[in-house]
Design an enzyme around this catalytic site. Structure first.
Site, PDB file in Angstrom:
ATOM      1  N   GLY A  58      -6.827   6.017  41.348  1.00  0.00           N
ATOM      2  CA  GLY A  58      -8.159   6.440  41.149  1.00  0.00           C
ATOM      3  C   GLY A  58      -9.296   5.647  41.846  1.00  0.00           C
ATOM      4  O   GLY A  58     -10.269   5.416  41.186  1.00  0.00           O
ATOM      5  N   ILE A  85      -6.549  10.862  45.375  1.00  0.00           N
ATOM      6  CA  ILE A  85      -6.358  11.920  45.928  1.00  0.00           C
ATOM      7  C   ILE A  85      -7.394  12.522  47.006  1.00  0.00           C
ATOM      8  O   ILE A  85      -7.273  13.541  47.211  1.00  0.00           O
ATOM      9  CB  ILE A  85      -6.259  13.085  44.795  1.00  0.00           C
ATOM     10  CG1 ILE A  85      -7.172  13.154  43.769  1.00  0.00           C
ATOM     11  CG2 ILE A  85      -4.667  12.679  44.152  1.00  0.00           C
ATOM     12  CD1 ILE A  85      -7.075  14.318  42.901  1.00  0.00           C
ATOM     13  N   ARG A  86      -8.213  11.531  46.830  1.00  0.00           N
ATOM     14  CA  ARG A  86      -9.478  12.065  47.806  1.00  0.00           C
ATOM     15  C   ARG A  86      -9.342  11.283  49.101  1.00  0.00           C
ATOM     16  O   ARG A  86      -8.537  10.130  49.111  1.00  0.00           O
ATOM     17  CB  ARG A  86     -10.719  11.768  47.209  1.00  0.00           C
ATOM     18  CG  ARG A  86     -11.256  12.459  46.141  1.00  0.00           C
ATOM     19  CD  ARG A  86     -12.477  12.414  45.530  1.00  0.00           C
ATOM     20  NE  ARG A  86     -12.722  10.948  44.970  1.00  0.00           N
ATOM     21  CZ  ARG A  86     -13.986  10.396  44.679  1.00  0.00           C
ATOM     22  NH1 ARG A  86     -14.938  10.853  45.717  1.00  0.00           N
ATOM     23  NH2 ARG A  86     -14.209   9.514  44.003  1.00  0.00           N
ATOM     24  N   ASP A 102      -1.014  10.976  43.616  1.00  0.00           N
ATOM     25  CA  ASP A 102      -1.475  11.918  42.498  1.00  0.00           C
ATOM     26  C   ASP A 102      -0.867  11.510  41.361  1.00  0.00           C
ATOM     27  O   ASP A 102       0.401  11.650  41.192  1.00  0.00           O
ATOM     28  CB  ASP A 102      -1.199  13.363  42.932  1.00  0.00           C
ATOM     29  CG  ASP A 102      -1.788  14.220  41.704  1.00  0.00           C
ATOM     30  OD1 ASP A 102      -1.939  13.856  40.714  1.00  0.00           O
ATOM     31  OD2 ASP A 102      -1.727  15.524  42.205  1.00  0.00           O
ATOM     32  N   TYR A 191     -12.606  13.123  26.723  1.00  0.00           N
ATOM     33  CA  TYR A 191     -12.729  11.790  27.223  1.00  0.00           C
ATOM     34  C   TYR A 191     -12.167  10.912  25.933  1.00  0.00           C
ATOM     35  O   TYR A 191     -11.443   9.982  26.296  1.00  0.00           O
ATOM     36  CB  TYR A 191     -13.829  11.534  28.041  1.00  0.00           C
ATOM     37  CG  TYR A 191     -14.036  10.105  28.538  1.00  0.00           C
ATOM     38  CD1 TYR A 191     -13.193   9.775  29.614  1.00  0.00           C
ATOM     39  CD2 TYR A 191     -15.075   9.291  28.235  1.00  0.00           C
ATOM     40  CE1 TYR A 191     -13.314   8.684  30.443  1.00  0.00           C
ATOM     41  CE2 TYR A 191     -15.342   8.154  29.009  1.00  0.00           C
ATOM     42  CZ  TYR A 191     -14.396   7.772  29.841  1.00  0.00           C
ATOM     43  OH  TYR A 191     -14.747   6.575  30.592  1.00  0.00           O
ATOM     44  N   ILE A 221     -20.971   1.210  33.156  1.00  0.00           N
ATOM     45  CA  ILE A 221     -20.841   0.271  34.144  1.00  0.00           C
ATOM     46  C   ILE A 221     -21.893   0.596  35.010  1.00  0.00           C
ATOM     47  O   ILE A 221     -22.249   1.892  35.555  1.00  0.00           O
ATOM     48  CB  ILE A 221     -19.437   0.033  34.872  1.00  0.00           C
ATOM     49  CG1 ILE A 221     -18.656  -0.189  33.670  1.00  0.00           C
ATOM     50  CG2 ILE A 221     -19.703  -0.937  35.946  1.00  0.00           C
ATOM     51  CD1 ILE A 221     -18.493  -1.580  32.868  1.00  0.00           C
TER      52      ILE A 221
END
Ligand SMILES: NC(=O)c1ccc[n+]([C@@H]2O[C@H](COP(=O)([O-])OP(=O)(O)OC[C@H]3O[C@@H](n4cnc5c(N)ncnc54)[C@H](O)[C@@H]3O)[C@@H](O)[C@H]2O)c1
Ligand SMILES: C[C@@H](O)[C@H](N)C(=O)O
Length: 369
Positions: A58, A85-86, A102, A191, A221
């Site tokens: 990620g 995955i981008r 992934d 989440y 953050i």
């Protein structure tokens, strides 16, 4: 009999009164994915003098590229692989190793770990709080099923594993001011539920399989050169951009909503420090880390010192407000400070100066200063 004798030999840690890691996977006969114990030949061992071989999942979100930069300075460019995955932007693609990964594809994960002789894994893939509420089934898959894959691959290949948790792992029945490490955790978002699950599963794998699991609960953050990915604390990033560019900002949380926050440099340094901490200094596997706490009103007052015409208005988003109202106002991170020497560098004034310097070099902030 051997198994029972070994269990008996495991003592209690004097620091926390809790069980020390029970047994390495090989003594249990099977790993979490039913891999025969002697199939664990892929794991790369490294001594204190070797650099770890790092994978970040990620990695194209708000935090991953900054983490890769920090780790590459320390361990060498080619020892740190960023994945997502981008499609990476040019500057990221050319700054060091990047691969597609992934986390829902277990075989793909295992192949990456084996082929690249990975020894440390930073697991950043997730759907954050607000976006998770908008897509619960995807959040459940990425944050829970994905985490299971990560835990299994880490246990099978003897990785040191970092998984971030969050202030969102607490809920309305937790003490909110301050929130200690150990207290009631009944979050009301998918989440938060997935992060409590991650904390508990990581600790379970640590005690059950000897996995070197380390976890920090981050505050919201704040970063200048990366965009947040759909959280409740996103306003505290956007405000700087809008203040510098337009001199005004519409806030989606109420003026008096107090939340713990941290500048990204502190967050990434804390992450590296806990990963490098000697195992014997860790009396726990999941720590709160904290730097500052403020409300939108207080943040706006600080921005006004640099942008005199700055105006803040409020258009409250009900979903985000309900989430924020259930989260800690202030974090108690005394255990992190005591155990491995955590210390933040950025308080509110330094944060605001740094953020506006970044955004404002050619805008109204520069003109005001
Ligand atoms: N940013 C914060 O304020 C904050 C605070 C507390 C905790 N955290 C935690 O830190 C971590 C990183 O946060 P962030 O702000 O960079 O998140 P982000 O939302 O900006 O990025 C998450 C990344 O995960 C990727 N992803 C989604 N599905 C995936 C899949 N199936 N496989 C692989 N990657 C996938 C996305 O493409 C995205 O790039 C997260 O675990 C988050 O929960 C962040
Ligand atoms: C706090 C953190 O986990 C994230 N920034 C969110 O708001 O969802």
């Amino acid at each position: 009999m051997l198994f029972i004798r070994m269990l008996r030999r495991v003592g209690q840690s004097p620091a926390c009164g809790c069980w020390t890691p029970v047994l390495p996977v090989r003594f249990l006969g099977i790993s979490p994915r039913q891999i025969p114990a002697d199939a664990n030949f892929h794991s790369a061992s490294f001594s204190a003098t070797d650099h770890p071989r790092v994978l970040i999942t990620g990695g194209l979100g708000q935090l991953g590229v900054g983490l890769a930069n920090l780790l590459r300075k320390r361990f060498g460019k080619d020892n740190v692989i960023l994945s997502d995955i981008r499609k990476p932007p040019d500057h990221v693609f050319h700054s060091g190793p990047f691969i597609y990964s992934d986390i829902l594809d277990y075989k793909n994960l295992r192949e990456i770990v084996v082929n690249n002789r990975i020894t440390w894994l930073f697991h950043y893939s997730a759907l954050l709080s607000a976006i998770g509420e908008a897509n619960v089934s995807l959040a459940r898959a990425v944050n829970i099923t994905g985490l299971h894959n990560i835990l299994d691959v880490a246990a099978e290949h003897n990785l040191r594993l970092f998984v971030p948790s969050t202030i969102g792992a607490f809920g309305p029945t937790s003490p909110r001011n301050p929130t200690p490490d150990l207290c009631i955790q009944r979050p009301r978002t998918i989440y938060g539920v997935s992060k409590v699950h991650a904390e508990l599963m990581g600790e379970y794998y640590h005690y059950r399989y000897g996995l070197d699991f380390r976890c920090l609960r981050y505050p919201g953050i704040i970063s200048a050169d990366s965009q947040p990915g759909g959280g409740t604390t996103d306003y505290a990033v956007q405000i700087f951009h809008d203040a510098a560019k337009h001199g005004k900002f519409e806030c989606n949380l109420e003026a008096r909503t107090r939340l713990p926050m941290m500048y990204i440099d502190d967050c990434l340094r804390a992450t590296l420090e806990v990963m490098e901490a000697p195992a014997e200094s860790l009396s726990m596997r999941t720590y709160n880390v904290s730097a500052m706490s403020f409300t939108p009103e207080e943040l706006a007052q600080e921005v006004l010192k640099h942008v005199p015409e700055f105006q803040i208005t409020y258009n409250v988003d009900a979903v985000r407000q309900a989430i924020a109202d259930s989260w800690p106002m202030k974090f108690d991170d005394s255990n992190a400070r005591k155990d491995w020497g955590w210390k933040h560098d950025f308080d509110l004034p330094e944060l605001v100066t740094t953020m506006l310097n970044f955004h404002g070099s050619e805008t109204r902030v520069a003109q005001a200063n």
